[in-house]
Design a protein around this motif. Structure first.
Motif, PDB file in Angstrom:
ATOM      1  N   GLU A 122      51.843  47.910 -93.694  1.00 18.09           N
ATOM      2  CA  GLU A 122      52.013  48.428 -92.325  1.00 18.09           C
ATOM      3  C   GLU A 122      51.629  49.906 -92.230  1.00 18.09           C
ATOM      4  OE1 GLU A 122      52.504  46.746 -89.544  1.00 18.09           O
ATOM      5  OE2 GLU A 122      52.416  44.985 -90.833  1.00 18.09           O
ATOM      6  N   TYR A 123      52.011  50.675 -93.252  1.00 21.36           N
ATOM      7  CA  TYR A 123      51.724  52.114 -93.241  1.00 21.36           C
ATOM      8  C   TYR A 123      50.221  52.379 -93.124  1.00 21.36           C
ATOM      9  CZ  TYR A 123      51.031  56.864 -94.987  1.00 21.36           C
ATOM     10  OH  TYR A 123      50.625  58.174 -95.125  1.00 21.36           O
ATOM     11  N   PHE A 124      49.439  51.769 -93.998  1.00 24.13           N
ATOM     12  CA  PHE A 124      47.996  52.019 -93.999  1.00 24.13           C
ATOM     13  C   PHE A 124      47.298  51.366 -92.803  1.00 24.13           C
ATOM     14  CE2 PHE A 124      48.785  53.200 -98.439  1.00 24.13           C
ATOM     15  CZ  PHE A 124      48.020  54.357 -98.529  1.00 24.13           C
TER      16      PHE A 124
ATOM     17  N   LYS B  31      50.650  43.675-118.451  1.00 21.27           N
ATOM     18  CA  LYS B  31      50.210  42.537-117.647  1.00 21.27           C
ATOM     19  C   LYS B  31      50.139  42.909-116.162  1.00 21.27           C
ATOM     20  CE  LYS B  31      51.492  37.658-117.334  1.00 21.27           C
ATOM     21  NZ  LYS B  31      52.607  36.736-117.584  1.00 21.27           N
ATOM     22  N   ALA B  32      51.133  43.673-115.709  1.00 22.84           N
ATOM     23  CA  ALA B  32      51.190  44.092-114.302  1.00 22.84           C
ATOM     24  C   ALA B  32      50.024  45.007-113.951  1.00 22.84           C
ATOM     25  CB  ALA B  32      52.515  44.788-114.006  1.00 22.84           C
ATOM     26  N   VAL B  33      49.713  45.954-114.841  1.00 22.81           N
ATOM     27  CA  VAL B  33      48.576  46.863-114.613  1.00 22.81           C
ATOM     28  C   VAL B  33      47.275  46.064-114.562  1.00 22.81           C
ATOM     29  CG1 VAL B  33      47.209  48.765-115.579  1.00 22.81           C
ATOM     30  CG2 VAL B  33      49.714  48.872-115.641  1.00 22.81           C
ATOM     31  N   SER B  34      47.112  45.181-115.508  1.00 19.34           N
ATOM     32  CA  SER B  34      45.908  44.350-115.576  1.00 19.34           C
ATOM     33  C   SER B  34      45.722  43.536-114.291  1.00 19.34           C
ATOM     34  CB  SER B  34      45.997  43.422-116.790  1.00 19.34           C
ATOM     35  OG  SER B  34      44.828  42.654-116.903  1.00 19.34           O
ATOM     36  N   ALA B  35      46.807  42.934-113.820  1.00 21.56           N
ATOM     37  CA  ALA B  35      46.752  42.124-112.594  1.00 21.56           C
ATOM     38  C   ALA B  35      46.379  42.981-111.383  1.00 21.56           C
ATOM     39  CB  ALA B  35      48.098  41.442-112.358  1.00 21.56           C
ATOM     40  N   GLN B  36      46.915  44.193-111.331  1.00 23.52           N
ATOM     41  CA  GLN B  36      46.592  45.084-110.211  1.00 23.52           C
ATOM     42  C   GLN B  36      45.117  45.489-110.233  1.00 23.52           C
ATOM     43  OE1 GLN B  36      49.493  48.282-110.216  1.00 23.52           O
ATOM     44  NE2 GLN B  36      51.047  46.999-109.241  1.00 23.52           N
ATOM     45  N   ILE B  37      44.605  45.776-111.413  1.00 21.00           N
ATOM     46  CA  ILE B  37      43.188  46.151-111.519  1.00 21.00           C
ATOM     47  C   ILE B  37      42.302  44.980-111.085  1.00 21.00           C
ATOM     48  CG2 ILE B  37      41.326  46.763-113.138  1.00 21.00           C
ATOM     49  CD1 ILE B  37      43.493  48.340-114.738  1.00 21.00           C
ATOM     50  N   LEU B  38      42.632  43.788-111.538  1.00 26.98           N
ATOM     51  CA  LEU B  38      41.850  42.598-111.167  1.00 26.98           C
ATOM     52  C   LEU B  38      41.907  42.347-109.654  1.00 26.98           C
ATOM     53  CD1 LEU B  38      42.762  40.211-114.118  1.00 26.98           C
ATOM     54  CD2 LEU B  38      40.549  41.313-113.717  1.00 26.98           C
ATOM     55  N   ALA B  39      43.008  42.719-109.028  1.00 24.62           N
ATOM     56  CA  ALA B  39      43.161  42.530-107.574  1.00 24.62           C
ATOM     57  C   ALA B  39      42.182  43.399-106.781  1.00 24.62           C
ATOM     58  CB  ALA B  39      44.589  42.834-107.150  1.00 24.62           C
ATOM     59  N   THR B  40      41.689  44.483-107.397  1.00 23.82           N
ATOM     60  CA  THR B  40      40.745  45.353-106.679  1.00 23.82           C
ATOM     61  C   THR B  40      39.354  44.719-106.578  1.00 23.82           C
ATOM     62  OG1 THR B  40      40.047  46.621-108.660  1.00 23.82           O
ATOM     63  CG2 THR B  40      41.966  47.456-107.440  1.00 23.82           C
TER      64      THR B  40
ATOM     65  N   THR C 294      50.973  46.169-105.298  1.00 21.19           N
ATOM     66  CA  THR C 294      49.528  45.906-105.405  1.00 21.19           C
ATOM     67  C   THR C 294      48.855  46.171-104.067  1.00 21.19           C
ATOM     68  OG1 THR C 294      49.901  44.261-107.129  1.00 21.19           O
ATOM     69  CG2 THR C 294      47.790  44.144-105.969  1.00 21.19           C
ATOM     70  N   ASN C 295      49.506  45.786-102.984  1.00 21.79           N
ATOM     71  CA  ASN C 295      48.938  46.018-101.650  1.00 21.79           C
ATOM     72  C   ASN C 295      48.773  47.509-101.359  1.00 21.79           C
ATOM     73  OD1 ASN C 295      48.702  43.284-101.003  1.00 21.79           O
ATOM     74  ND2 ASN C 295      50.819  43.166-100.284  1.00 21.79           N
ATOM     75  N   TYR C 296      49.734  48.309-101.799  1.00 23.08           N
ATOM     76  CA  TYR C 296      49.603  49.765-101.617  1.00 23.08           C
ATOM     77  C   TYR C 296      48.415  50.306-102.421  1.00 23.08           C
ATOM     78  CZ  TYR C 296      53.865  50.331 -98.891  1.00 23.08           C
ATOM     79  OH  TYR C 296      54.803  50.274 -97.879  1.00 23.08           O
ATOM     80  N   LEU C 297      48.253  49.807-103.628  1.00 25.92           N
ATOM     81  CA  LEU C 297      47.117  50.219-104.464  1.00 25.92           C
ATOM     82  C   LEU C 297      45.796  49.866-103.770  1.00 25.92           C
ATOM     83  CD1 LEU C 297      46.019  51.113-107.398  1.00 25.92           C
ATOM     84  CD2 LEU C 297      45.909  48.661-107.820  1.00 25.92           C
ATOM     85  N   LEU C 298      45.690  48.626-103.284  1.00 30.11           N
ATOM     86  CA  LEU C 298      44.464  48.170-102.623  1.00 30.11           C
ATOM     87  C   LEU C 298      44.170  49.003-101.378  1.00 30.11           C
ATOM     88  CD1 LEU C 298      44.945  44.279-102.855  1.00 30.11           C
ATOM     89  CD2 LEU C 298      43.576  45.736-104.354  1.00 30.11           C
ATOM     90  N   ASP C 299      45.209  49.306-100.615  1.00 25.33           N
ATOM     91  CA  ASP C 299      45.010  50.084 -99.394  1.00 25.33           C
ATOM     92  C   ASP C 299      44.576  51.513 -99.697  1.00 25.33           C
ATOM     93  OD1 ASP C 299      45.611  47.907 -97.893  1.00 25.33           O
ATOM     94  OD2 ASP C 299      47.535  48.627 -97.125  1.00 25.33           O
ATOM     95  N   ALA C 300      45.160  52.103-100.732  1.00 23.66           N
ATOM     96  CA  ALA C 300      44.749  53.466-101.112  1.00 23.66           C
ATOM     97  C   ALA C 300      43.289  53.460-101.565  1.00 23.66           C
ATOM     98  CB  ALA C 300      45.651  53.991-102.228  1.00 23.66           C
TER      99      ALA C 300
ATOM    100  N   SER D 136      48.244  40.597-101.520  1.00 25.43           N
ATOM    101  CA  SER D 136      49.004  40.131-102.679  1.00 25.43           C
ATOM    102  C   SER D 136      50.459  39.856-102.295  1.00 25.43           C
ATOM    103  CB  SER D 136      48.955  41.205-103.770  1.00 25.43           C
ATOM    104  OG  SER D 136      49.825  40.893-104.825  1.00 25.43           O
ATOM    105  N   GLU D 137      51.096  38.997-103.067  1.00 28.26           N
ATOM    106  CA  GLU D 137      52.537  38.774-102.876  1.00 28.26           C
ATOM    107  C   GLU D 137      53.320  39.983-103.389  1.00 28.26           C
ATOM    108  OE1 GLU D 137      53.653  35.111-104.715  1.00 28.26           O
ATOM    109  OE2 GLU D 137      52.311  33.919-103.449  1.00 28.26           O
TER     110      GLU D 137
END
Length: 205
Positions: free
Chosen positions: A184-186, A106-115, A126-132, A121-122
């Motif tokens: 903050e990093y990205f 479920k977590a993987v699916s939600a992260q993919i949908l967030a892209t 997920t935010n690190y994934l989106l930034d990368a 994201s809360e």
């Protein structure tokens, strides 16, 4: 470590079925090497992992994020508006074969949908994934312009008359955001160069 080895290491805690793992990797390799993929290919995955490696200690569940990287663009068709949904569904099916538990899947699916919409994201992972995923926007101008040419090739089905206004709309949307990057990093690393690159591309369109 190359992507194939990385994927195998990722899967082994969940399944000792080497044939299955090899089959899943072969599918990923085949999908990301499809004709017409000039940017959303294996190199994009490699670059994302390079970016995430630097913040690995800040990510609470690197396993989930890693599966999300491998599957987030597995279905990619420039004319489709449901790539993320189809990628998430395929990930759910494949990760169930690997016997990941439902919460993990479920977590993987939600992260993919967030892209799809790239909204903050809360969930900080997920935010690190989106930034990368968007880190290319902040690279040096030469790399950025090479990226814009690869994206144009992926959308070659569309004439300039359609492509340029559509691309401009996407780029202006990024500039209108309070911040393109969520962490903050990205933000510190890429926010300013991203805005400069995007502004240059808009002028060139």
């Amino acid at each position: 470590m190359n992507l194939k080895d990385q994927f195998e290491q990722l899967c082994l805690p969940f399944s000792e079925d080497h044939h299955l793992i090899h089959t899943l990797w072969f599918e990923i390799e085949k999908k990301y090497s499809e004709k017409g993929r000039h940017y959303h290919n294996l190199l994009h995955l490699e670059n994302m992992f390079k970016e995430l490696e630097a913040v690995k200690s800040r990510i609470s569940d690197f396993t989930t994020v890693s599966f999300s990287v491998f599957y987030h663009d597995i279905v990619y068709n420039a004319t489709s508006k449901s790539n993320e949904e189809k990628s998430a569904l395929l990930a759910e099916t494949r990760l169930a074969e690997l016997t990941l538990n439902k919460d993990h899947i479920k977590a993987v699916s939600a992260q993919i949908l967030a892209t799809k919409l790239h909204q903050k994201s809360e969930d900080e992972d997920t935010n690190y994934l989106l930034d990368a995923d968007l880190s290319i926007l902040g690279k040096d101008l030469k790399s950025y312009l090479a990226y814009t040419q690869m994206i144009r090739k992926e959308y070659s089905i569309y004439p300039d008359l359609l492509y340029k206004p559509g691309r401009k709309k996407v780029l202006k949307h990024f500039l209108e955001l309070n911040s393109i990057f969520k962490t903050e990093y990205f933000k510190e690393k890429y926010e300013v160069p991203s805005r400069e690159n995007i502004s240059i591309e808009i002028q060139l369109l």
